[in-house]
Design an enzyme around this catalytic site. Sequence first.
Site, PDB file in Angstrom:
ATOM      1  N   GLU A  47      -4.172   1.871  -8.008  1.00  0.00           N
ATOM      2  CA  GLU A  47      -4.632   3.339  -7.943  1.00  0.00           C
ATOM      3  C   GLU A  47      -3.768   4.111  -7.670  1.00  0.00           C
ATOM      4  OE1 GLU A  47      -7.399   2.584  -4.726  1.00  0.00           O
ATOM      5  OE2 GLU A  47      -5.897   2.895  -3.105  1.00  0.00           O
ATOM      6  N   HIS A  89       0.826  -1.354   0.002  1.00  0.00           N
ATOM      7  CA  HIS A  89      -0.024  -0.059  -0.154  1.00  0.00           C
ATOM      8  C   HIS A  89       0.820   1.180  -0.091  1.00  0.00           C
ATOM      9  CE1 HIS A  89      -2.820   2.986   1.320  1.00  0.00           C
ATOM     10  NE2 HIS A  89      -3.718   2.197   0.890  1.00  0.00           N
TER      11      HIS A  89
END
Lengths: 243, 243, 243, 243
Positions: free
Chosen positions: C145, C97
Amino acid sequence: MAAPVLRRPVFEIGLKGYAYGVEAVRLARAADRIAGDLGVSIVFDPQAVDIAAVARATEHLLVFAQHLDPVAPGRGVGTMLAEAVREAGADGAMLNHSERPMAFGDIGRAIERAREVGLRTLVYADSPEQAAGVAMLGPDIVLAEPPELIATSRSTAAEMRGFVERAVELVGRVDPGIIVMCSAGVQTAEDVTAMMALGVGGTGSSSGILRAADPIARMTEMITAMHTAWAELHPGPAAVTPA
Amino acid sequence: MAAPVLRRPVFEIGLKGYAYGVEAVRLARAADRIAGDLGVSIVFDPQAVDIAAVARATEHLLVFAQHLDPVAPGRGVGTMLAEAVREAGADGAMLNHSERPMAFGDIGRAIERAREVGLRTLVYADSPEQAAGVAMLGPDIVLAEPPELIATSRSTAAEMRGFVERAVELVGRVDPGIIVMCSAGVQTAEDVTAMMALGVGGTGSSSGILRAADPIARMTEMITAMHTAWAELHPGPAAVTPA
Amino acid sequence: MAAPVLRRPVFEIGLKGYAYGVEAVRLARAADRIAGDLGVSIVFDPQAVDIAAVARATEHLLVFAQHLDPVAPGRGVGTMLAEAVREAGADGAMLNHSERPMAFGDIGRAIERAREVGLRTLVYADSPEQAAGVAMLGPDIVLAEPPELIATSRSTAAEMRGFVERAVELVGRVDPGIIVMCSAGVQTAEDVTAMMALGVGGTGSSSGILRAADPIARMTEMITAMHTAWAELHPGPAAVTPA
Amino acid sequence: MAAPVLRRPVFEIGLKGYAYGVEAVRLARAADRIAGDLGVSIVFDPQAVDIAAVARATEHLLVFAQHLDPVAPGRGVGTMLAEAVREAGADGAMLNHSERPMAFGDIGRAIERAREVGLRTLVYADSPEQAAGVAMLGPDIVLAEPPELIATSRSTAAEMRGFVERAVELVGRVDPGIIVMCSAGVQTAEDVTAMMALGVGGTGSSSGILRAADPIARMTEMITAMHTAWAELHPGPAAVTPA
């Protein structure tokens, strides 16, 4: 050639990634003239690739690497090796800037490596307590500043008073020979004068100079202000810091 | 001056922290003569502080920084800025060596920054799958090698066969224009010959050269062996890799 | 107990540091009811210390650790060990992440460690090219993303179209069995419907749910919207992804 | 339930990744009985996922997280949040172990976060000077040990004498309330006795216990030896450390 003397007051010109190559050398030459004219210690820290050119082009500047790794000659791809930095002409190295934080153990080992090859060290700290903590490791200079104030233009002499006075006191208890600097929020000559009044041994600027319309005029004003403030605050002769 | 051409076969001389300063320049001049004589591409990666001196002293070498940070001009103390590295005379940069691992996102952004300023990129990978993964990011060279074999002298041409052939195949599927190199365990001219037979576009050495009794003799032997092996394996004229 | 099935469409509820302890378990129970009622796969990733309690309290959720280290049993203070995470009841782990970036080599090794103990993996990527790059390493899910859109409320279905379609296409070329998700800018049920229309195999939300006035109502709306959108886009029966 | 008291002497059982799940709970119960029987403070630090189970299963142990991040509730995927760690039942957290080094600024901020939620802190340091440096930040315990001696079985009481005595002296000058521990090279009951004689406020072991044929027998011997040595060295009643 004799190494430039490190004595209070000290001004740090932090190039970061704002200037490099021929522009870095141009600024270094201008800073070198100021250092020679006023007899003040100026720490000038270019990009690693520009250390050799800046060291060759100047006489009075304390040329510092922006970082040093705690490694010995041999393996270590992409590291800044003390011996290589020294041979390139640097006089010292900065450690633990908030944009390049270091593990505490690495700070201690990097100071040792710097000492072994004859490099000075300036170590950043985020708080007065951290300033005292890194002072335990024996650097030449501790530059204490709250990370939230770096590269801002908020006038902070007032709000910085408690922070700075405590840093000066705590580091002084550990070793009064260590120079305590603070440059947070210092962007103009007025900021310099206000900061020096708090009792620091030096100050400096990065974006205040590098983003000014005329960086050389700005650095001249700021360093002159430091020199004047110091003379007024310390009427006697400047003491040379023991190497 | 025209930038040195990057074409297969490529030999990488990894200086790491083994050589620096005048010694780095001495080795660079010797490598430069070999590159000129044999017409092979040589990637030479000195310490950051030595990039400018090496670039000035050589004509045919592809001078690579050992690391590049994915930063833009401005803030970023202690980083390697693409613009500064380029102006210092570098032709490219190495990324993600196992001694300087990078976050995957940073590898992609560093390749973009390199491309913007005209620097080539050589990206390290630990496995054939990772080699294909970094190939997706569009570097010029992928150097795949198992980290446990770096800087060892275990003869590995045999055990490396499966690893290398798979890396060449997987990267080729992503983009056949990317040069696949492997230098794990390559310490001698014999190792070079064996490695080239596995189908790589290049090889190299660090400790094999830098810790040899005579580094210049050793690099000459190794690069000559690569040149000879390539000519035998690819009888036609060497193809120039599109920039 | 049989492990929850991982099949498209997948919704990820990212707890980050927004909810923990009894609140995390309360949210998990609510999500578990939705997963059971709708028959959709829900990835729920609590703080490490809450994994065991969440796993005990739920039946249908895919409980994922927020991070996994590429270490083997033994040394490794402060690491997340695959065996320990598995025994605590987790079904998988998230990797890379943007708030916890990993070196590329570590991502590959962590996927291997996860596979060895029977944990699924969801790997983040910042760009379509990076999504394809991590797909090479064989994860179960890739969540692509742009980091600048995480935790923002900018409506982005429009500007995300090119990004998402390219990620789906590039990952599909590497391995069509890998589930491609995107949750950037997804804060409401409308955002979910728009995102699903771009062809992803799943979506999710963190701040959209956790900072809503009524998180359970918000997650119910969003997951229901995903379920409805999927049924409309894929009229046939949902395919089970091979383990 | 009242929190376990932290007073000298302290024994740390470092689980690292050696034991987890039911085995961690089994060891914790055994350690808990020893802590209750002898009235000594035992710091027990399991994997993050096992903190809740260990805290529920024990009464006298000081359950410490192996790491804590300097983050506030909210964003921060994959971090160890102080509030979550506290709610899971932990009494404290370890910081800056050489297997999980932290930036100096992060150590200071993590200590502040721990204090805000009522967690104790044990901070590692590589040298006597670093021990004094981290003492400036106000932890409860400083555990000083040369990283090259961790997880080795070299008998080191002799060579450690200078190191330990200097650490005790330097930290004591900063704040005599901070407990100074050292566990480098401590593998047996004899090692414990020798270490305590150097003046530390506690010691501990990781591989010495976890890789012993009978870990519970080994920890019983070691903690009993610490208790006996302390009573002989400090004939008066043990002082409670102020919280």
